[in-house]
Scaffold this active site. Structure first.
Site, PDB file in Angstrom:
ATOM      1  N   HIS A  71      39.230  60.576  -0.668  1.00 38.00           N
ATOM      2  CA  HIS A  71      39.673  61.995  -1.119  1.00 38.00           C
ATOM      3  C   HIS A  71      39.016  62.937   0.042  1.00 38.00           C
ATOM      4  CE1 HIS A  71      40.084  61.535  -5.576  1.00 38.00           C
ATOM      5  NE2 HIS A  71      39.310  60.683  -5.389  1.00 38.00           N
ATOM      6  N   GLU A 121      34.658  61.124  -1.973  1.00 39.54           N
ATOM      7  CA  GLU A 121      35.201  62.283  -1.350  1.00 39.54           C
ATOM      8  C   GLU A 121      34.526  62.614   0.169  1.00 39.54           C
ATOM      9  OE1 GLU A 121      36.934  64.972  -2.319  1.00 39.54           O
ATOM     10  OE2 GLU A 121      36.971  64.714  -4.534  1.00 39.54           O
ATOM     11  N   HIS A 181      43.792  59.142  -2.526  1.00 45.01           N
ATOM     12  CA  HIS A 181      44.236  60.140  -3.642  1.00 45.01           C
ATOM     13  C   HIS A 181      45.678  60.226  -3.870  1.00 45.01           C
ATOM     14  CE1 HIS A 181      43.057  63.418  -6.813  1.00 45.01           C
ATOM     15  NE2 HIS A 181      43.678  62.456  -7.219  1.00 45.01           N
ATOM     16  N   ASP A 205      45.905  64.234  -0.458  1.00 47.54           N
ATOM     17  CA  ASP A 205      44.606  63.905   0.224  1.00 47.54           C
ATOM     18  C   ASP A 205      44.161  62.441   0.150  1.00 47.54           C
ATOM     19  OD1 ASP A 205      43.951  64.502  -2.868  1.00 47.54           O
ATOM     20  OD2 ASP A 205      41.784  63.900  -2.016  1.00 47.54           O
TER      21      ASP A 205
HETATM   22 ZN   LIG Z   1      41.325  64.083  -4.172  1.00 44.54          ZN
END
Ligand SMILES: [Zn+2]
Length: 239
Positions: free
Chosen positions: A43, A108, A146, A156
């Site tokens: 992400h 992330e 994602h 993303d």
């Molecule tokens: Zn995401």
């Protein structure tokens, strides 16, 4: 410390087994290990700083998290035990798997979506992915974005994410041009589905596919080039 007290203390620390909701007997077996993730979902945070991202990812009201957050400087922060189910993918699907959170690790990257990812950040990501692969043997095709697993809702990581670099290290599939000519009967939607995309919304699936594999093509239509690329990936995935 008396042995009895020590034994009781240790027993108090042992995890209680998760049992069925109906009465059953317990006959323990030694033959098991921990469940393991079979996907990695990448992400970008859409934030400008790690501190902003942490305020969201650790906020009980927001109900979102990831196992790891990597800063622009390459610092890696772990937020959730790898054995636990982090809340990063949301409603998502890949192939027959409709609960990606249960089957994946979420990573992330601190990035606002409108900027390239720094070299330090990508190096740190690669180091983390090597470590994860060493421990869980996740197959190459199962390193995803994602947007790949939630094409209707997510975009993303952004078009700046270097999927080609990851693929050079064996994380994710890739094909370089020139792409092969697909046969006349080649069914692009079926091929997207075979790769894993949810084609319930075919346009969204094509958009997510292009974001990942052909970001320089901005249209959401399948061109000759993107059909050729899809055919190449489809053949690779079929193995
Ligand atoms: Zn995401």
């Amino acid at each position: 410390m008396p042995l009895l007290v020590l034994t009781l203390l240790l027993a108090a620390c042992a995890p209680v087994p998760q049992r069925a909701g109906i009465p059953t007997s317990w006959q323990g077996s030694p033959n098991f290990d921990e469940r393991k993730p079979n996907f990695v979902v990448i992400h970008h945070t859409s934030d400008d700083t790690v501190d902003q991202a942490l305020r969201t990812l650790a906020n009980p009201v927001r109900k979102v998290s990831a196992h790891y957050l990597i800063g622009r400087d390459g610092a890696i922060i772990q937020l959730v035990d790898e054995r636990a189910r982090a809340w990063h993918a949301g409603e998502s699907k890949w192939g027959a798997d409709a609960d990606i959170n249960s089957a994946s690790l979420g990573i992330e990257l601190d990035n606002n979506g409108r900027e390239p990812f720094s070299d330090a950040q990508i190096s740190a990501l690669l180091r983390l992915l090597y470590d994860i692969r060493e421990r869980y043997h996740i197959p190459a095709a199962n390193y995803l974005g994602h947007a790949d697993v939630a094409p209707r809702r997510k975009t993303d990581p952004s078009r700046y994410f270097p999927w080609k670099t990851l693929a050079e290290h064996g994380f994710g599939l890739w094909c370089d041009p020139p792409f092969p000519q697909p046969p006349a009967a080649f069914d692009a939607t079926a091929a997207l589905r075979a790769l894993g995309y949810d084609t319930g919304d075919a346009t969204a699936a094509i958009r997510a596919f292009k974001l990942h594999f052909l970001p320089e093509e901005s249209s959401s239509a399948l061109t000759e080039q993107s059909r050729g690329l899809l055919y190449c990936l489809y053949q690779k995935a079929a193995g």
